[in-house]
Design a protein around this motif. Structure first.
Motif, PDB file in Angstrom:
ATOM      1  N   HIS A   9     -19.628  40.577   7.764  1.00 43.62           N
ATOM      2  CA  HIS A   9     -19.192  39.344   7.317  1.00 43.62           C
ATOM      3  C   HIS A   9     -17.832  39.416   6.702  1.00 43.62           C
ATOM      4  CE1 HIS A   9     -22.750  36.887   8.297  1.00 43.62           C
ATOM      5  NE2 HIS A   9     -23.516  37.664   7.481  1.00 43.62           N
ATOM      6  N   ALA A  10     -17.338  40.731   6.646  1.00 41.95           N
ATOM      7  CA  ALA A  10     -15.858  40.862   6.198  1.00 41.95           C
ATOM      8  C   ALA A  10     -14.968  40.251   7.099  1.00 41.95           C
ATOM      9  CB  ALA A  10     -15.832  42.403   6.158  1.00 41.95           C
ATOM     10  N   GLY A  11     -13.901  39.616   6.372  1.00 41.49           N
ATOM     11  CA  GLY A  11     -12.854  38.965   7.021  1.00 41.49           C
ATOM     12  C   GLY A  11     -13.233  37.151   7.204  1.00 41.49           C
ATOM     13  N   ALA A  12     -14.533  37.131   6.995  1.00 42.44           N
ATOM     14  CA  ALA A  12     -14.679  35.731   6.978  1.00 42.44           C
ATOM     15  C   ALA A  12     -14.744  34.982   5.525  1.00 42.44           C
ATOM     16  CB  ALA A  12     -16.069  35.229   7.694  1.00 42.44           C
ATOM     17  N   ALA A  13     -14.435  33.819   5.297  1.00 36.74           N
ATOM     18  CA  ALA A  13     -14.369  33.284   3.929  1.00 36.74           C
ATOM     19  C   ALA A  13     -15.824  33.327   3.289  1.00 36.74           C
ATOM     20  CB  ALA A  13     -13.522  32.138   3.841  1.00 36.74           C
TER      21      ALA A  13
ATOM     22  N   SER B  73     -22.644  28.569  17.960  1.00 42.00           N
ATOM     23  CA  SER B  73     -21.539  27.984  18.808  1.00 42.00           C
ATOM     24  C   SER B  73     -20.606  28.990  19.200  1.00 42.00           C
ATOM     25  CB  SER B  73     -20.836  27.066  17.783  1.00 42.00           C
ATOM     26  OG  SER B  73     -21.432  25.748  17.465  1.00 42.00           O
ATOM     27  N   PHE B  74     -20.554  30.148  18.404  1.00 47.82           N
ATOM     28  CA  PHE B  74     -19.524  31.185  18.654  1.00 47.82           C
ATOM     29  C   PHE B  74     -19.944  31.909  19.866  1.00 47.82           C
ATOM     30  CE2 PHE B  74     -18.379  35.766  18.024  1.00 47.82           C
ATOM     31  CZ  PHE B  74     -16.915  35.554  18.087  1.00 47.82           C
ATOM     32  N   PHE B  75     -21.306  32.389  19.852  1.00 48.12           N
ATOM     33  CA  PHE B  75     -21.845  33.401  20.904  1.00 48.12           C
ATOM     34  C   PHE B  75     -21.801  32.292  22.424  1.00 48.12           C
ATOM     35  CE2 PHE B  75     -22.998  36.099  17.554  1.00 48.12           C
ATOM     36  CZ  PHE B  75     -22.332  37.272  18.023  1.00 48.12           C
ATOM     37  N   ARG B  76     -22.122  30.966  22.330  1.00 45.33           N
ATOM     38  CA  ARG B  76     -22.017  30.237  23.359  1.00 45.33           C
ATOM     39  C   ARG B  76     -20.618  30.308  24.100  1.00 45.33           C
ATOM     40  NH1 ARG B  76     -23.459  25.818  21.233  1.00 45.33           N
ATOM     41  NH2 ARG B  76     -25.665  26.159  21.136  1.00 45.33           N
TER      42      ARG B  76
ATOM     43  N   VAL C 130     -13.301  30.738  20.645  1.00 47.64           N
ATOM     44  CA  VAL C 130     -13.304  32.148  20.458  1.00 47.64           C
ATOM     45  C   VAL C 130     -12.331  32.428  19.243  1.00 47.64           C
ATOM     46  CG1 VAL C 130     -13.471  34.637  20.677  1.00 47.64           C
ATOM     47  CG2 VAL C 130     -15.027  32.799  22.075  1.00 47.64           C
ATOM     48  N   ARG C 131     -11.155  32.123  19.661  1.00 48.78           N
ATOM     49  CA  ARG C 131      -9.742  32.362  19.046  1.00 48.78           C
ATOM     50  C   ARG C 131      -9.774  31.612  17.635  1.00 48.78           C
ATOM     51  NH1 ARG C 131      -7.002  32.589  24.125  1.00 48.78           N
ATOM     52  NH2 ARG C 131      -6.414  30.391  23.770  1.00 48.78           N
ATOM     53  N   LYS C 132     -10.280  30.529  17.630  1.00 50.56           N
ATOM     54  CA  LYS C 132     -10.398  29.521  16.521  1.00 50.56           C
ATOM     55  C   LYS C 132     -11.312  30.225  15.544  1.00 50.56           C
ATOM     56  CE  LYS C 132      -9.261  25.225  18.849  1.00 50.56           C
ATOM     57  NZ  LYS C 132      -9.627  23.989  19.360  1.00 50.56           N
ATOM     58  N   MET C 133     -12.300  30.719  16.021  1.00 49.88           N
ATOM     59  CA  MET C 133     -13.636  31.162  15.143  1.00 49.88           C
ATOM     60  C   MET C 133     -13.611  32.473  14.610  1.00 49.88           C
ATOM     61  SD  MET C 133     -16.694  29.098  16.540  1.00 49.88           S
ATOM     62  CE  MET C 133     -17.736  29.179  15.208  1.00 49.88           C
ATOM     63  N   VAL C 134     -13.067  33.412  15.525  1.00 52.87           N
ATOM     64  CA  VAL C 134     -13.115  34.835  15.279  1.00 52.87           C
ATOM     65  C   VAL C 134     -12.395  35.464  13.964  1.00 52.87           C
ATOM     66  CG1 VAL C 134     -11.414  35.699  16.727  1.00 52.87           C
ATOM     67  CG2 VAL C 134     -13.142  37.273  16.341  1.00 52.87           C
ATOM     68  N   GLY C 135     -12.782  36.125  13.028  1.00 54.48           N
ATOM     69  CA  GLY C 135     -12.077  36.454  12.002  1.00 54.48           C
ATOM     70  C   GLY C 135     -12.002  35.535  11.025  1.00 54.48           C
ATOM     71  N   THR C 136     -12.460  34.207  11.095  1.00 57.01           N
ATOM     72  CA  THR C 136     -12.429  33.095   9.976  1.00 57.01           C
ATOM     73  C   THR C 136     -13.653  32.579   9.967  1.00 57.01           C
ATOM     74  OG1 THR C 136     -11.885  31.541  11.835  1.00 57.01           O
ATOM     75  CG2 THR C 136      -9.926  32.706  10.892  1.00 57.01           C
ATOM     76  N   VAL C 137     -14.243  32.138  10.879  1.00 60.03           N
ATOM     77  CA  VAL C 137     -15.764  31.462  10.643  1.00 60.03           C
ATOM     78  C   VAL C 137     -16.628  32.497  11.068  1.00 60.03           C
ATOM     79  CG1 VAL C 137     -17.276  29.584  11.608  1.00 60.03           C
ATOM     80  CG2 VAL C 137     -14.765  29.410  11.521  1.00 60.03           C
ATOM     81  N   VAL C 138     -16.491  33.414  12.087  1.00 59.47           N
ATOM     82  CA  VAL C 138     -17.723  34.455  12.494  1.00 59.47           C
ATOM     83  C   VAL C 138     -16.632  35.889  12.734  1.00 59.47           C
ATOM     84  CG1 VAL C 138     -19.128  35.288  14.022  1.00 59.47           C
ATOM     85  CG2 VAL C 138     -18.880  32.683  13.543  1.00 59.47           C
ATOM     86  N   ASN C 139     -17.420  36.783  12.132  1.00 59.31           N
ATOM     87  CA  ASN C 139     -16.395  38.172  12.323  1.00 59.31           C
ATOM     88  C   ASN C 139     -16.848  38.588  13.654  1.00 59.31           C
ATOM     89  OD1 ASN C 139     -17.060  41.348  12.095  1.00 59.31           O
ATOM     90  ND2 ASN C 139     -15.911  40.975  10.362  1.00 59.31           N
ATOM     91  N   ALA C 140     -15.750  39.307  14.239  1.00 57.00           N
ATOM     92  CA  ALA C 140     -15.845  39.898  15.627  1.00 57.00           C
ATOM     93  C   ALA C 140     -17.124  40.661  15.539  1.00 57.00           C
ATOM     94  CB  ALA C 140     -14.442  40.688  15.848  1.00 57.00           C
TER      95      ALA C 140
ATOM     96  N   GLY D  29     -29.163  40.393  20.395  1.00 56.18           N
ATOM     97  CA  GLY D  29     -28.797  41.453  19.301  1.00 56.18           C
ATOM     98  C   GLY D  29     -27.293  41.941  19.904  1.00 56.18           C
ATOM     99  N   GLU D  30     -26.496  41.468  20.675  1.00 58.99           N
ATOM    100  CA  GLU D  30     -25.289  41.980  21.204  1.00 58.99           C
ATOM    101  C   GLU D  30     -23.930  41.546  20.277  1.00 58.99           C
ATOM    102  OE1 GLU D  30     -25.749  42.623  25.952  1.00 58.99           O
ATOM    103  OE2 GLU D  30     -25.852  40.742  25.212  1.00 58.99           O
ATOM    104  N   PRO D  31     -23.259  42.669  20.152  1.00 56.40           N
ATOM    105  CA  PRO D  31     -21.756  41.836  19.432  1.00 56.40           C
ATOM    106  C   PRO D  31     -20.943  41.250  20.523  1.00 56.40           C
ATOM    107  CG  PRO D  31     -21.634  44.518  20.038  1.00 56.40           C
ATOM    108  CD  PRO D  31     -23.264  43.959  20.213  1.00 56.40           C
ATOM    109  N   ALA D  32     -20.063  40.284  20.003  1.00 57.98           N
ATOM    110  CA  ALA D  32     -19.391  39.475  21.138  1.00 57.98           C
ATOM    111  C   ALA D  32     -18.690  40.396  22.216  1.00 57.98           C
ATOM    112  CB  ALA D  32     -18.330  38.616  20.166  1.00 57.98           C
TER     113      ALA D  32
END
Length: 225
Positions: A25-29, A39-42, A52-62, A70-73
């Motif tokens: 969760h580092a990097g997300a508020a 929603s992110f993984f969908r 993805v650009r709107k959410m990655v690093g702000t809402v959801v960690n990459a 169980g897969e990373p994005a």
């Protein structure tokens, strides 16, 4: 065995689990909600790069793991052929190229298995590790029969006789190619120095594995009778 015969293993607990969660969760508020993660993984799966650009690093960690599978994005995007999302995740500074799925798959392994040469090269150019203990990208390329990707991996230092985990038979890329009937791949690996005399944990050579799978001519090429 790669992917189609999945190897699930996940062991996180106690302090290690807390540290892993903090890292994810580092990097997300704040930690994302279940709905946000879904929603992110969908969006990743559907190649919805804008979301993805709107959410990655702000809402959801990459490097968050998808609760479903169980897969990373990055691994998921490569598996689904989500080209735009793959490019965005590779450009995102927080993406860990070595982040593994729960079954041990890395982005490079998935790209090799999916015969995605462009992504394989992009990952290598960004520093993805070619070799590691256990399954490697070359095992996956050997199983899928992509000669160009195998040549690229070997040129970048892939160990031609890398061994899969003992629990999965301690097989080499040559054994994988032989069992799957990948004639051109077998010839390539032999030309690159792969040892046909090596045996897996059951005592079988590549030639014997080819014979068992009904690839008699390939077994003969490997020295079988």
């Amino acid at each position: 065995m790669p992917i189609s015969r999945s190897m699930t293993r996940l062991c996180v607990g106690g302090l290690a689990g807390l540290l892993a969660a903090a890292c994810c969760h580092a990097g997300a508020a704040q930690p994302p909600t279940e709905k946000q993660v879904s929603s992110f993984f969908r969006a990743v799966q559907m190649d919805d790069a804008s979301t993805v650009r709107k959410m990655v690093g702000t809402v959801v960690n990459a490097n968050e793991l998808n609760p479903l599978g169980g897969e990373p994005a990055l691994v998921l995007a490569i598996r689904e052929g989500a080209k735009e999302v793959v490019q965005d995740l590779l450009a995102h500074p927080g993406t860990d190229l070595e982040r593994k799925a729960v079954n041990g798959n890395t982005a490079l392994m998935m790209a090799a298995f999916k015969r995605d040469g462009d992504t394989t090269r992009a990952l290598l150019d960004k520093g993805a590790r070619v070799n590691q203990a256990g399954w490697t990208a070359l095992h996956y390329a050997a199983a899928s029969g992509d000669d160009k990707i195998a040549q690229l991996l070997i040129a970048r230092g892939a160990q031609v006789d890398a061994l899969s985990p003992r629990a999965t038979g301690a097989v080499t890329p040559l054994m994988m190619a032989a069992r799957e009937g990948q004639d051109a791949m077998v010839r390539l690996l032999l030309a690159k120095g792969a040892k046909p005399g090596l045996k897996n944990t059951e005592g079988f050579t590549a030639a014997q594995l080819a014979k068992q799978a009904g690839h008699d001519k390939l077994s003969e090429l490997l020295g079988g009778r």
